[in-house]
Write a protein that holds these residues in place. Structure first.
Motif, short mmCIF file in Angstrom:
data_model
loop_
_atom_site.label_atom_id
_atom_site.label_comp_id
_atom_site.label_asym_id
_atom_site.label_seq_id
_atom_site.Cartn_x
_atom_site.Cartn_y
_atom_site.Cartn_z
N ALA A 78 0.85 -1.19 0.00
CA ALA A 78 0.00 0.00 0.00
C ALA A 78 0.88 1.24 0.00
O ALA A 78 1.89 1.29 0.72
N ALA A 79 0.49 2.21 -0.80
CA ALA A 79 1.14 3.51 -0.73
C ALA A 79 0.71 4.15 0.58
O ALA A 79 -0.44 4.02 1.00
N THR A 80 1.64 4.82 1.23
CA THR A 80 1.33 5.50 2.48
C THR A 80 2.03 6.85 2.50
O THR A 80 3.10 7.00 1.91
N GLU A 81 1.41 7.82 3.16
CA GLU A 81 1.92 9.19 3.16
C GLU A 81 1.88 9.77 4.57
O GLU A 81 1.01 9.43 5.36
N LEU A 82 2.80 10.69 4.82
CA LEU A 82 2.79 11.51 6.02
C LEU A 82 2.80 12.97 5.59
O LEU A 82 3.53 13.34 4.67
N HIS A 83 2.00 13.78 6.27
CA HIS A 83 1.95 15.22 6.04
C HIS A 83 2.06 15.89 7.40
O HIS A 83 1.32 15.54 8.32
N ASP A 84 2.98 16.84 7.53
CA ASP A 84 3.12 17.58 8.79
C ASP A 84 3.81 18.90 8.48
O ASP A 84 4.92 18.91 7.96
N ASP A 85 3.14 19.99 8.78
CA ASP A 85 3.64 21.32 8.41
C ASP A 85 3.97 21.32 6.92
O ASP A 85 3.12 21.02 6.11
N ASP A 86 5.22 21.62 6.57
CA ASP A 86 5.61 21.65 5.16
C ASP A 86 6.18 20.34 4.67
O ASP A 86 6.66 20.25 3.54
N MET A 87 6.16 19.30 5.49
CA MET A 87 6.72 18.01 5.11
C MET A 87 5.65 17.13 4.47
O MET A 87 4.53 17.06 4.95
N LYS A 88 6.04 16.48 3.38
CA LYS A 88 5.21 15.43 2.79
C LYS A 88 6.16 14.31 2.39
O LYS A 88 7.15 14.54 1.70
N ALA A 89 5.87 13.11 2.88
CA ALA A 89 6.69 11.95 2.55
C ALA A 89 5.76 10.83 2.13
O ALA A 89 4.65 10.69 2.66
N SER A 90 6.20 10.03 1.18
CA SER A 90 5.39 8.89 0.76
C SER A 90 6.30 7.72 0.39
O SER A 90 7.43 7.91 -0.05
N THR A 91 5.77 6.53 0.58
CA THR A 91 6.49 5.32 0.25
C THR A 91 5.46 4.22 0.00
O THR A 91 4.26 4.44 0.17
N VAL A 92 5.92 3.06 -0.38
CA VAL A 92 5.06 1.89 -0.53
C VAL A 92 5.52 0.88 0.50
O VAL A 92 6.70 0.50 0.55
N ALA A 93 4.60 0.46 1.36
CA ALA A 93 4.91 -0.49 2.43
C ALA A 93 4.30 -1.84 2.11
O ALA A 93 3.22 -1.93 1.54
N LYS A 94 5.00 -2.89 2.52
CA LYS A 94 4.51 -4.25 2.33
C LYS A 94 3.98 -4.78 3.65
O LYS A 94 4.60 -4.60 4.69
N PHE A 95 2.81 -5.43 3.59
CA PHE A 95 2.12 -5.95 4.77
C PHE A 95 1.92 -7.44 4.64
O PHE A 95 1.69 -7.95 3.54
N GLU A 96 1.92 -8.13 5.79
CA GLU A 96 1.63 -9.55 5.81
C GLU A 96 0.15 -9.77 5.54
O GLU A 96 -0.68 -8.95 5.89
N GLY A 97 -0.16 -10.88 4.91
CA GLY A 97 -1.55 -11.20 4.61
C GLY A 97 -2.02 -12.38 5.43
O GLY A 97 -2.07 -12.33 6.66
N LEU A 98 -2.33 -13.48 4.76
CA LEU A 98 -2.87 -14.66 5.44
C LEU A 98 -1.86 -15.29 6.38
O LEU A 98 -2.21 -15.76 7.45
N PHE A 99 -0.60 -15.34 5.97
CA PHE A 99 0.43 -15.95 6.80
C PHE A 99 1.06 -14.89 7.68
O PHE A 99 1.59 -13.90 7.21
#
Length: 148
Positions: free
Chosen positions: A32-53
């Protein structure tokens, strides 16, 4: 397509997780793409998550936040969770007076063999009872398995 998950108190930082994608179509690894916004900062990345296992030493994010909410009366030290390749990390501290400081850190995707990838962090101050319970319920709902 479902809506993203957003943690955004009335003022201050904002954390967004976009809908999960089953990377291999087998229910084991999601991204999933994920973002952080705080004041003038914006950061984004793609994180991998565990599913069934879920390995015995790795707890999924929804369960981690549910455990934080269940510990509303407090705990000592810092509790941590991170995504499969550490692109997303959560850390939580309880102040003993009814509030949790939830740190959200994003890192660049990919291997970091020389410890040089970027990171961005912001902290949310949440009420240990109702706010944490609502956050846990919202994340659990958002991260639930989708019918195929």
């Amino acid at each position: 397509m479902s809506e993203p998950f957003v943690l955004a108190p009335p003022s201050g930082p904002r954390w967004v997780i976009h809908p999960l994608e089953d990377l291999y179509g087998d229910g084991y690894v999601y991204a999933a793409a994920t973002e952080l916004h705080d004041d003038d900062m914006k950061a984004s990345t793609v994180a991998k998550f565990e599913g069934l296992f879920v390995g015995q030493h790795h707890v999924n994010m929804a369960k981690f936040v549910e455990a934080l909410a269940a510990g509303w009366s407090g705990w000592d030290g810092v509790r941590r969770w991170w995504s499969l390749e550490e692109e997303l990390e959560l850390d939580a501290r309880h102040d003993g007076r009814g509030y949790v400081s939830l740190g959200v850190t994003l890192r660049a995707s990919g291997l970091d063999l020389d410890d040089t990838r970027w990171s961005a962090r912001t902290v949310f101050k949440l009420e240990a009872g109702e706010e944490m319970t609502r956050l846990a319920a919202d994340l659990t709902y958002f991260l639930r398995p989708q019918p195929g």
